[in-house]
Scaffold this active site. Structure first.
Site, mmCIF file in Angstrom:
data_model
loop_
_atom_site.group_PDB
_atom_site.id
_atom_site.type_symbol
_atom_site.label_atom_id
_atom_site.label_comp_id
_atom_site.label_asym_id
_atom_site.label_seq_id
_atom_site.Cartn_x
_atom_site.Cartn_y
_atom_site.Cartn_z
ATOM 1 N N CYS A 147 -6.143 -4.828 1.677
ATOM 2 C CA CYS A 147 -6.417 -5.979 0.814
ATOM 3 C C CYS A 147 -7.608 -6.779 1.338
ATOM 4 O O CYS A 147 -7.451 -7.628 2.218
ATOM 5 C CB CYS A 147 -5.176 -6.862 0.725
ATOM 6 S SG CYS A 147 -5.443 -8.335 -0.272
ATOM 7 N N CYS A 150 -7.364 -10.557 0.872
ATOM 8 C CA CYS A 150 -6.461 -11.251 1.811
ATOM 9 C C CYS A 150 -7.090 -11.367 3.197
ATOM 10 O O CYS A 150 -6.882 -12.369 3.887
ATOM 11 C CB CYS A 150 -5.147 -10.489 1.979
ATOM 12 S SG CYS A 150 -4.463 -9.793 0.490
ATOM 13 N N ASP A 151 -7.825 -10.340 3.618
ATOM 14 C CA ASP A 151 -8.184 -10.244 5.038
ATOM 15 C C ASP A 151 -9.674 -10.398 5.363
ATOM 16 O O ASP A 151 -10.035 -10.448 6.540
ATOM 17 C CB ASP A 151 -7.693 -8.892 5.594
ATOM 18 C CG ASP A 151 -6.173 -8.795 5.536
ATOM 19 O OD1 ASP A 151 -5.519 -9.854 5.580
ATOM 20 O OD2 ASP A 151 -5.653 -7.677 5.433
#
Ligand code: NAP
Length: 323
Positions: A147, A150-151
């Site tokens: 992701c 997200c990261d």
């Protein structure tokens, strides 16, 4: 307009639902909105992590009505929209444990609770695929990620690798380039399958480079990713490339495990449908990425969801369960 008919069991009067919808991506929410507006008073089982794949994406620019909107914001709008029509006690934020489609009314188990229903709409979507390497699994959360949205923040001024050649890989690379020092896309062929607009953005981004005809054979590092072992599939040449992040964007598989043996499922794991959203069991409908092996677009998933709710309504009327 519609009336729920009560179902008698062992002398007790027990409620059987008209329709249960499993999933909270665009297909699940569209089905819920249509079913609720048809007075079916549906149950929507959203799962522990509501919102589906769009929760893991950045900007969505191809959903009509929204020139550009963050995936999670679009899902929040769908959630709010559905709450306008759903009964508050009929939204369940838990995962389905199992289903029993071999007796009618159908049963849906959520932990120790059992719901009975005359019809079911499956919109359980799809999950990200991984390469299947032992060290990839070991280093998830330690440099390996599925992701980018997200990261990406954790890779400020670092070098990262993205694997894949579809729209997800292009989108991830573009998003990572905002944070990382450089981004290298590793693709197993000499051509991307991504849409031209997404490819153009990648090719015109000076921070992104592409390595063609190459696969990741191993992920290196003890506590965190330090590099990847690459192999050129045409020449057989192998090399080690230092990197601090490995983002996997190689597509998705449909979430159909719990329906195996109860519904017809194809060789790739998709629920087989006929007449658009009808499955091999009467009264069970499938919508979105769980049955769509061709388009896999949010707007199309929403369309499948609407179709499933319309077909469920017709089914319930024909069976005289609602009028
Ligand atoms: P996808 O289109 O199926 O692409 C997967 C990519 O990963 C392909 O290039 C494939 O290579 C590669 N791949 C698959 N398995 C691999 C493996 N084991 N090792 C190495 N490479 C592998 O999946 P996606 O990119 O996730 O997109 C899914 C759908 O969502 C598409 O319909 C896409 O249009 C849509 N989507 C749209 C947007 C957008 O419009 N903003 C964003 C994201 C996704 P090959 O090409 O060689 O098969």
């Amino acid at each position: 307009m519609y009336r729920v008919i009560q179902y008698l069991k062992l002398g007790e009067v027990e409620m059987v639902e008209n329709v249960i919808i499993i999933g909270s991506g665009p297909a699940g929410y569209a089905a819920a909105i249509y079913a609720a507006r048809n007075d079916l008073d549906p149950i929507l089982i959203r799962g522990l992590q509501a919102g589906g794949q769009l929760m893991l994406t950045s900007f969505v620019e191809n959903y009509p009505g929204f020139e550009s909107i963050l995936g999670p914001d679009l899902m929040e709008k769908m959630s709010q929209h559905s709450k306008k029509f759903l009964s508050p006690n009929k939204i369940i934020d838990n995962d389905v444990t199992s289903v029993d489609l071999n007796s009618f009314p159908y049963k849906v188990h959520v932990e120790d609770k059992v719901y009975e229903t005359y019809s079911l709409i499956i919109a359980s979507g799809a999950s990200a695929k991984w390469l299947g390497l032992e060290n990839e699994k070991r280093l998830i959360g330690k440099g390996v990620s599925g992701c980018a949205v997200c990261d990406a923040f954790f890779f400020k001024n670092k070098s990262v690798v993205v694997v894949g050649g579809g729209d997800s890989a292009m989108e991830d690379a573009g998003y990572l380039a905002k944070f990382a020092k450089d981004v290298i896309i590793i693709h197993r062929r000499d051509k991307f399958r991504a849409s031209s607009i997404m490819q153009d953005r990648v090719f015109s981004n000076p921070k992104i480079k592409v390595i063609w005809d190459t696969v990741v054979e191993d992920v290196l590092g003890t506590d965190h990713v330090e590099g990847v072992k690459l192999k050129n599939v045409k020449t057989g040449e192998e090399k080690i490339m230092p990197t601090q992040g490995l983002f996997i964007a190689i597509g998705h598989y449909p979430n159909t495990d719990m329906f195996k043996g109860q519904l017809q499922i194809d060789e790739l794991g998709y629920i087989v449908t006929h007449d658009s959203v009808k499955t091999s069991k009467e009264g069970v409908f499938a919508a979105g990425d769980v049955q769509d092996r061709r388009y896999k677009q949010a707007v199309i998933a929403a369309g499948w969801g609407a179709m499933a709710a319309i077909e469920a309504t017709k089914f319930l009327e024909e069976k005289k369960i609602v009028k």
